[in-house]
Scaffold this motif. Structure first.
Motif, PDB file in Angstrom:
ATOM      1  N   LEU A  68      -3.986  41.529  72.891  1.00  0.00           N
ATOM      2  CA  LEU A  68      -3.780  40.144  73.318  1.00  0.00           C
ATOM      3  C   LEU A  68      -2.814  40.088  74.501  1.00  0.00           C
ATOM      4  N   VAL A  69      -1.710  40.827  74.395  1.00  0.00           N
ATOM      5  CA  VAL A  69      -0.737  40.849  75.488  1.00  0.00           C
ATOM      6  C   VAL A  69      -1.395  41.334  76.779  1.00  0.00           C
ATOM      7  N   GLU A  70      -2.199  42.394  76.673  1.00  0.00           N
ATOM      8  CA  GLU A  70      -2.848  42.942  77.864  1.00  0.00           C
ATOM      9  C   GLU A  70      -3.762  41.918  78.525  1.00  0.00           C
ATOM     10  N   SER A  71      -4.397  41.089  77.721  1.00  0.00           N
ATOM     11  CA  SER A  71      -5.311  40.085  78.279  1.00  0.00           C
ATOM     12  C   SER A  71      -4.564  38.935  78.952  1.00  0.00           C
ATOM     13  N   THR A  84       6.220  34.383  72.639  1.00  0.00           N
ATOM     14  CA  THR A  84       5.529  33.306  71.917  1.00  0.00           C
ATOM     15  C   THR A  84       4.140  33.752  71.465  1.00  0.00           C
ATOM     16  N   SER A  85       3.408  34.403  72.351  1.00  0.00           N
ATOM     17  CA  SER A  85       2.064  34.873  71.994  1.00  0.00           C
ATOM     18  C   SER A  85       2.111  35.878  70.854  1.00  0.00           C
ATOM     19  N   VAL A  86       3.033  36.834  70.953  1.00  0.00           N
ATOM     20  CA  VAL A  86       3.156  37.864  69.914  1.00  0.00           C
ATOM     21  C   VAL A  86       3.528  37.230  68.581  1.00  0.00           C
ATOM     22  N   HIS A  87       4.502  36.337  68.595  1.00  0.00           N
ATOM     23  CA  HIS A  87       4.959  35.718  67.344  1.00  0.00           C
ATOM     24  C   HIS A  87       3.836  34.920  66.688  1.00  0.00           C
ATOM     25  N   GLU A  88       3.193  34.056  67.458  1.00  0.00           N
ATOM     26  CA  GLU A  88       2.158  33.186  66.886  1.00  0.00           C
ATOM     27  C   GLU A  88       0.964  33.986  66.387  1.00  0.00           C
ATOM     28  N   GLY A 120      14.521  45.098  75.664  1.00  0.00           N
ATOM     29  CA  GLY A 120      14.635  43.915  76.503  1.00  0.00           C
ATOM     30  C   GLY A 120      14.386  42.656  75.687  1.00  0.00           C
ATOM     31  N   ILE A 121      15.284  41.690  75.795  1.00  0.00           N
ATOM     32  CA  ILE A 121      15.173  40.442  75.044  1.00  0.00           C
ATOM     33  C   ILE A 121      14.361  39.436  75.859  1.00  0.00           C
ATOM     34  N   PRO A 122      13.229  38.961  75.334  1.00  0.00           N
ATOM     35  CA  PRO A 122      12.439  37.977  76.079  1.00  0.00           C
ATOM     36  C   PRO A 122      13.251  36.725  76.420  1.00  0.00           C
TER      37      PRO A 122
END
Length: 292
Positions: A68-71, A84-88, A120-122
């Motif tokens: 998902l991150v790669e996309s 946000t994407s990773v968490h959700e 690294g902290i987002p």
């Protein structure tokens, strides 16, 4: 879990000697309860089949998250957008983001850009064309942890970015190739260090791979540098991460004031790839497999 040890095999006690010159005299039958020995001597909990299946299921969710991150990764988004994407996505699929509140870490994923080595902290940092960004995902699914990371190009990479990402990717591949029963933890680090330094890069010393599965971090520590034949002997059922952090410049680092973010001291680029690896009876299996 008992296993017959050959006279000329490395002694599983980790002494570095052959079994016949070490513990054979104390155990003439040659049959050792490896699970008990490793738990008592190293605090390593070997995984059973059901545990391996659980870690693998968690690993599948980790990989889906990285896909998902790669996309979505591109110039113009912030590192907090990735968080946000990773968490959700993790929560929607029944998982728990392991980093969130771990030792007060404030986010659900580590996003390390350019000279940031790890942790690294987002936040509000906007990704720029030419950046490299490592995204490190650890997920808990039904009580089991799995851990993997990839370094992504943002837009068009520079020749330097291409080099460090290539070397980091190959470093993981070479390290994994050393995982088999009878080899040692030192064999893994030796192979990675030899390759990375041979490419004119350096291997970070301050952070290592680690056991994983029942907890976020378990014994053993797995350095990505070292000496051949040194350290704990690998046995089936061990599960740990391999995650070599490779710098384009020198190996030295510093920690920023947030007490988490590690950066290269000389400002050079750093890259990392990571998988969760199981020692099998005849080699290894990645529980977070992706192409290298």
């Amino acid at each position: 879990m008992s296993r017959k040890i050959g006279r000329n095999d490395p002694c599983p006690c980790g002494s570095g000697f052959k079994y016949k010159r070490c513990c054979l005299g104390r155990n003439p039958s040659g049959s050792i309860d490896i699970k008990k020995l490793y738990a008592e001597q190293y605090k390593i909990r070997l995984k059973k089949i059901k545990d391996i299946k659980g870690i693998s299921r968690s690993g599948r969710l980790v990989l889906d998250t990285l896909d998902l991150v790669e996309s979505e990764i591109r110039a113009g988004i912030t590192t907090d957008d990735i968080n946000t994407s990773v968490h959700e996505f993790t929560v929607k699929n029944g998982g728990i983001p392991a980093p969130l509140n771990y030792r007060s870490f404030p986010k659900s994923v580590c996003v390390s850009v350019n000279e940031v080595i790890c942790h690294g902290i987002p936040g509000d940092k906007v990704l720029q064309d030419g950046d490299i960004a490592n995204v490190d995902v650890t997920t808990i699914l039904k009580g089991y942890y799995a851990d993997a990371s990839k370094t992504f190009f943002v837009g068009t990479p520079s020749p330097e970015a291409r080099k460090i990402v290539r070397v980091a990717r190959e470093s993981l591949k070479i390290g994994m190739s050393m995982v088999r029963p009878g080899n040692t933890i030192g064999d893994i680090g030796w192979a990675i260090q030899r390759y990375a330094e041979g490419q004119g890069c350096s291997v970070v010393r301050g952070f290592t791979g680690h056991g994983v599965g029942f907890e976020f971090h378990e014994p053993p520590q797995v350095p990505h540098f070292g000496e051949k034949g040194v350290g704990i002997t690998l046995v089936p059922g061990m599960v740990f991460t391999l995650e070599p952090m490779v710098n384009l410049g020198k190996k030295d680092l510093r920690i920023l004031e947030d007490n988490w973010t590690a950066v290269t001291k000389d400002g050079s680029l750093s890259a990392q790839f990571e998988q969760t690896v199981l020692v099998t009876n005849d080699g290894f299996e990645s529980l977070t497999p992706f192409d290298l």
